[in-house]
Write a protein that holds these residues in place. Structure first.
Motif, PDB file in Angstrom:
ATOM      1  N   ASN A 128      31.576  40.181  50.465  1.00 20.74           N
ATOM      2  CA  ASN A 128      33.007  39.882  50.410  1.00 20.74           C
ATOM      3  C   ASN A 128      33.582  39.903  48.998  1.00 20.74           C
ATOM      4  O   ASN A 128      34.708  39.419  48.779  1.00 20.74           O
ATOM      5  CB  ASN A 128      33.278  38.517  51.060  1.00 20.74           C
ATOM      6  CG  ASN A 128      33.169  38.573  52.566  1.00 20.74           C
ATOM      7  OD1 ASN A 128      33.582  39.540  53.188  1.00 20.74           O
ATOM      8  ND2 ASN A 128      32.606  37.536  53.147  1.00 20.74           N
ATOM      9  N   VAL A 129      32.857  40.470  48.055  1.00 19.20           N
ATOM     10  CA  VAL A 129      33.351  40.513  46.674  1.00 19.20           C
ATOM     11  C   VAL A 129      34.704  41.208  46.589  1.00 19.20           C
ATOM     12  O   VAL A 129      35.612  40.764  45.865  1.00 19.20           O
ATOM     13  CB  VAL A 129      32.326  41.211  45.752  1.00 19.20           C
ATOM     14  CG1 VAL A 129      32.953  41.547  44.401  1.00 19.20           C
ATOM     15  CG2 VAL A 129      31.113  40.316  45.550  1.00 19.20           C
ATOM     16  N   ASN A 167      42.905  37.365  49.010  1.00 23.98           N
ATOM     17  CA  ASN A 167      42.240  36.075  48.826  1.00 23.98           C
ATOM     18  C   ASN A 167      43.211  34.929  49.095  1.00 23.98           C
ATOM     19  O   ASN A 167      42.876  33.961  49.789  1.00 23.98           O
ATOM     20  CB  ASN A 167      41.672  35.980  47.407  1.00 23.98           C
ATOM     21  CG  ASN A 167      40.652  34.853  47.266  1.00 23.98           C
ATOM     22  OD1 ASN A 167      40.523  34.000  48.138  1.00 23.98           O
ATOM     23  ND2 ASN A 167      39.932  34.851  46.160  1.00 23.98           N
ATOM     24  N   ASP A 223      31.487  33.239  50.728  1.00 20.03           N
ATOM     25  CA  ASP A 223      31.363  33.734  49.353  1.00 20.03           C
ATOM     26  C   ASP A 223      29.998  34.384  49.163  1.00 20.03           C
ATOM     27  O   ASP A 223      29.036  33.749  48.723  1.00 20.03           O
ATOM     28  CB  ASP A 223      31.553  32.571  48.378  1.00 20.03           C
ATOM     29  CG  ASP A 223      31.625  33.030  46.923  1.00 20.03           C
ATOM     30  OD1 ASP A 223      31.417  34.234  46.674  1.00 20.03           O
ATOM     31  OD2 ASP A 223      31.867  32.182  46.047  1.00 20.03           O
ATOM     32  N   THR A 224      29.913  35.670  49.525  1.00 23.95           N
ATOM     33  CA  THR A 224      28.684  36.449  49.383  1.00 23.95           C
ATOM     34  C   THR A 224      29.023  37.813  48.802  1.00 23.95           C
ATOM     35  O   THR A 224      30.192  38.184  48.677  1.00 23.95           O
ATOM     36  CB  THR A 224      27.975  36.652  50.738  1.00 23.95           C
ATOM     37  OG1 THR A 224      28.827  37.425  51.599  1.00 23.95           O
ATOM     38  CG2 THR A 224      27.655  35.323  51.410  1.00 23.95           C
ATOM     39  N   TYR A 226      34.848  33.467  56.517  1.00 19.18           N
ATOM     40  CA  TYR A 226      34.917  34.087  55.189  1.00 19.18           C
ATOM     41  C   TYR A 226      33.978  33.334  54.249  1.00 19.18           C
ATOM     42  O   TYR A 226      34.226  32.176  53.896  1.00 19.18           O
ATOM     43  CB  TYR A 226      36.363  34.081  54.688  1.00 19.18           C
ATOM     44  CG  TYR A 226      37.192  35.122  55.396  1.00 19.18           C
ATOM     45  CD1 TYR A 226      37.233  36.431  54.933  1.00 19.18           C
ATOM     46  CD2 TYR A 226      37.891  34.803  56.558  1.00 19.18           C
ATOM     47  CE1 TYR A 226      37.977  37.401  55.597  1.00 19.18           C
ATOM     48  CE2 TYR A 226      38.628  35.772  57.235  1.00 19.18           C
ATOM     49  CZ  TYR A 226      38.661  37.060  56.743  1.00 19.18           C
ATOM     50  OH  TYR A 226      39.392  38.021  57.404  1.00 19.18           O
ATOM     51  N   ILE A 250      37.371  38.784  47.679  1.00 16.74           N
ATOM     52  CA  ILE A 250      37.511  37.683  46.729  1.00 16.74           C
ATOM     53  C   ILE A 250      38.285  38.145  45.491  1.00 16.74           C
ATOM     54  O   ILE A 250      39.103  37.403  44.943  1.00 16.74           O
ATOM     55  CB  ILE A 250      36.122  37.131  46.346  1.00 16.74           C
ATOM     56  CG1 ILE A 250      35.463  36.468  47.565  1.00 16.74           C
ATOM     57  CG2 ILE A 250      36.222  36.138  45.191  1.00 16.74           C
ATOM     58  CD1 ILE A 250      34.011  36.125  47.381  1.00 16.74           C
ATOM     59  N   ASN A 251      38.028  39.382  45.074  1.00 14.72           N
ATOM     60  CA  ASN A 251      38.673  39.911  43.870  1.00 14.72           C
ATOM     61  C   ASN A 251      40.076  40.445  44.103  1.00 14.72           C
ATOM     62  O   ASN A 251      40.797  40.749  43.151  1.00 14.72           O
ATOM     63  CB  ASN A 251      37.804  41.017  43.254  1.00 14.72           C
ATOM     64  CG  ASN A 251      36.510  40.472  42.680  1.00 14.72           C
ATOM     65  OD1 ASN A 251      36.413  39.287  42.354  1.00 14.72           O
ATOM     66  ND2 ASN A 251      35.504  41.322  42.555  1.00 14.72           N
ATOM     67  N   ARG A 254      29.992  28.755  52.169  1.00 16.10           N
ATOM     68  CA  ARG A 254      28.838  28.969  51.306  1.00 16.10           C
ATOM     69  C   ARG A 254      27.606  29.224  52.169  1.00 16.10           C
ATOM     70  O   ARG A 254      27.524  28.731  53.306  1.00 16.10           O
ATOM     71  CB  ARG A 254      28.612  27.748  50.416  1.00 16.10           C
ATOM     72  CG  ARG A 254      29.743  27.464  49.443  1.00 16.10           C
ATOM     73  CD  ARG A 254      29.424  26.290  48.536  1.00 16.10           C
ATOM     74  NE  ARG A 254      29.493  25.016  49.245  1.00 16.10           N
ATOM     75  CZ  ARG A 254      30.545  24.194  49.220  1.00 16.10           C
ATOM     76  NH1 ARG A 254      31.631  24.539  48.537  1.00 16.10           N
ATOM     77  NH2 ARG A 254      30.513  23.050  49.874  1.00 16.10           N
ATOM     78  N   ARG A 309      38.469  26.090  51.576  1.00 14.23           N
ATOM     79  CA  ARG A 309      37.533  26.798  50.693  1.00 14.23           C
ATOM     80  C   ARG A 309      36.846  27.916  51.462  1.00 14.23           C
ATOM     81  O   ARG A 309      36.798  27.910  52.696  1.00 14.23           O
ATOM     82  CB  ARG A 309      36.474  25.842  50.149  1.00 14.23           C
ATOM     83  CG  ARG A 309      35.520  25.261  51.220  1.00 14.23           C
ATOM     84  CD  ARG A 309      34.372  24.496  50.604  1.00 14.23           C
ATOM     85  NE  ARG A 309      33.525  23.852  51.589  1.00 14.23           N
ATOM     86  CZ  ARG A 309      32.483  24.444  52.208  1.00 14.23           C
ATOM     87  NH1 ARG A 309      32.199  25.720  51.949  1.00 14.23           N
ATOM     88  NH2 ARG A 309      31.751  23.770  53.084  1.00 14.23           N
ATOM     89  N   TRP A 310      36.325  28.881  50.710  1.00 11.92           N
ATOM     90  CA  TRP A 310      35.437  29.870  51.310  1.00 11.92           C
ATOM     91  C   TRP A 310      34.124  29.181  51.683  1.00 11.92           C
ATOM     92  O   TRP A 310      33.717  28.191  51.053  1.00 11.92           O
ATOM     93  CB  TRP A 310      35.147  30.996  50.305  1.00 11.92           C
ATOM     94  CG  TRP A 310      36.254  31.994  50.161  1.00 11.92           C
ATOM     95  CD1 TRP A 310      37.499  31.771  49.652  1.00 11.92           C
ATOM     96  CD2 TRP A 310      36.213  33.377  50.530  1.00 11.92           C
ATOM     97  NE1 TRP A 310      38.248  32.934  49.680  1.00 11.92           N
ATOM     98  CE2 TRP A 310      37.480  33.938  50.213  1.00 11.92           C
ATOM     99  CE3 TRP A 310      35.233  34.204  51.078  1.00 11.92           C
ATOM    100  CZ2 TRP A 310      37.784  35.273  50.439  1.00 11.92           C
ATOM    101  CZ3 TRP A 310      35.532  35.537  51.311  1.00 11.92           C
ATOM    102  CH2 TRP A 310      36.795  36.055  51.000  1.00 11.92           C
TER     103      TRP A 310
END
Length: 267
Positions: A210-211, A220, A206-207, A204, A214-215, A234, A231-232
């Motif tokens: 995957n918005v 999440n 954070d790009t 998973y 995340i939202n 990077r 953490r997600w």
């Protein structure tokens, strides 16, 4: 005798890498990492409007960057990539297939057109470009390659959904399961001929893709509870793995899915 020093093993100096999906996120980070390791980069993009990755490569890392336009959902366009580039004098020996799309619907409502689009971009284009790239390398005279070193490296981008089914993403799961099996099948045929074929399976991250997750506060929270790293991921988490798989450091590694997931699959 082949130089087995650590700097030499990880160096991509003198290499050219062909990269799809390199305009943002994981793909951009990996393209830039390959340039940092010494490779020149060919970015396959739908158009020339986004030059951010190319500019970073040329201005910050002093490597060459060339943008080649192609439509990955069009098989004829994908088939033309290698012949066009080689006719222009390029000699890529690294292929990074990172382009991918996502569509989310409940399975019983999943539209045919979305299924076809996801499979076309995420799987069919990967196979087509791998096939053309492999055929090109295998057709080259041995004198073009350094003795004792591999002819080329193919790095596909798989997913946790190469292993798991996901929720409301049947097309994406099918495509990434296919990428995993395709990687193994191609390795079986080509590693003995000097072409290593591997895949990176992101967890998973954070790009932009995957918005929606995340939202979604509930999803999440559930995801975060299962990631041992806390953490997600990077995009920069993929710099080391891609250089390893592209370089001589991984000369005896092929047919593998390297999972970069903060420990998710270990739970």
């Amino acid at each position: 005798m082949t130089d087995a020093s650590i700097p030499a093993l990880f160096s991509l100096a003198g290499k050219t890498a062909l990269v799809t999906g390199g305009t943002r996120g994981i793909g951009a980070a990996m393209a830039i990492a390959l340039a940092e390791a010494g490779a020149d980069i060919i970015l396959v993009q739908r158009d020339n409007s986004n030059t951010t990755t190319a500019d970073t490569i040329t201005r910050t890392h002093a490597r060459k960057a060339h943008i080649h336009t192609a439509e990955l959902s069009d098989r004829a366009s994908v088939k033309a990539i290698i012949p066009t580039l080689t006719a222009q004098g390029f000699h890529p020996t690294i292929l990074l297939n990172c382009a991918g799309i996502q569509r989310r619907h409940p399975a019983e409502q999943f539209p045919d057109e979305d299924w076809d689009e996801v499979l076309s971009v995420n799987l069919t284009s990967v196979f087509t470009l791998c096939r053309e790239f492999g055929a090109y390398l295998l057709s080259q005279p041995e004198a073009r390659f350094e003795p004792g070193k591999k002819k080329g490296s193919i790095i596909n981008v798989a997913s946790l959904l190469s292993y798991q089914g996901g929720i409301t993403v049947p097309a994406y799961a099918a495509s990434k399961g296919g990428v995993g099996q395709l990687t193994k099948a191609l390795s079986n045929e080509w590693v003995g001929k000097g072409i290593n074929v591997n895949a990176i399976a992101p967890g998973y991250i954070d790009t932009d893709m995957n918005v929606a997750l995340i939202n979604d506060s509930n999803r999440n929270a559930g995801i975060m509870a299962r990631i041992p790293a806390g953490r997600w991921g990077r995009p920069e988490d993929f710099k080391g793995p891609v250089v390893f798989l592209a370089s001589e450091a991984s000369s005896y590694v092929s047919g593998e899915l390297v999972t970069v997931d903060g420990g998710w699959m270990g739970r």
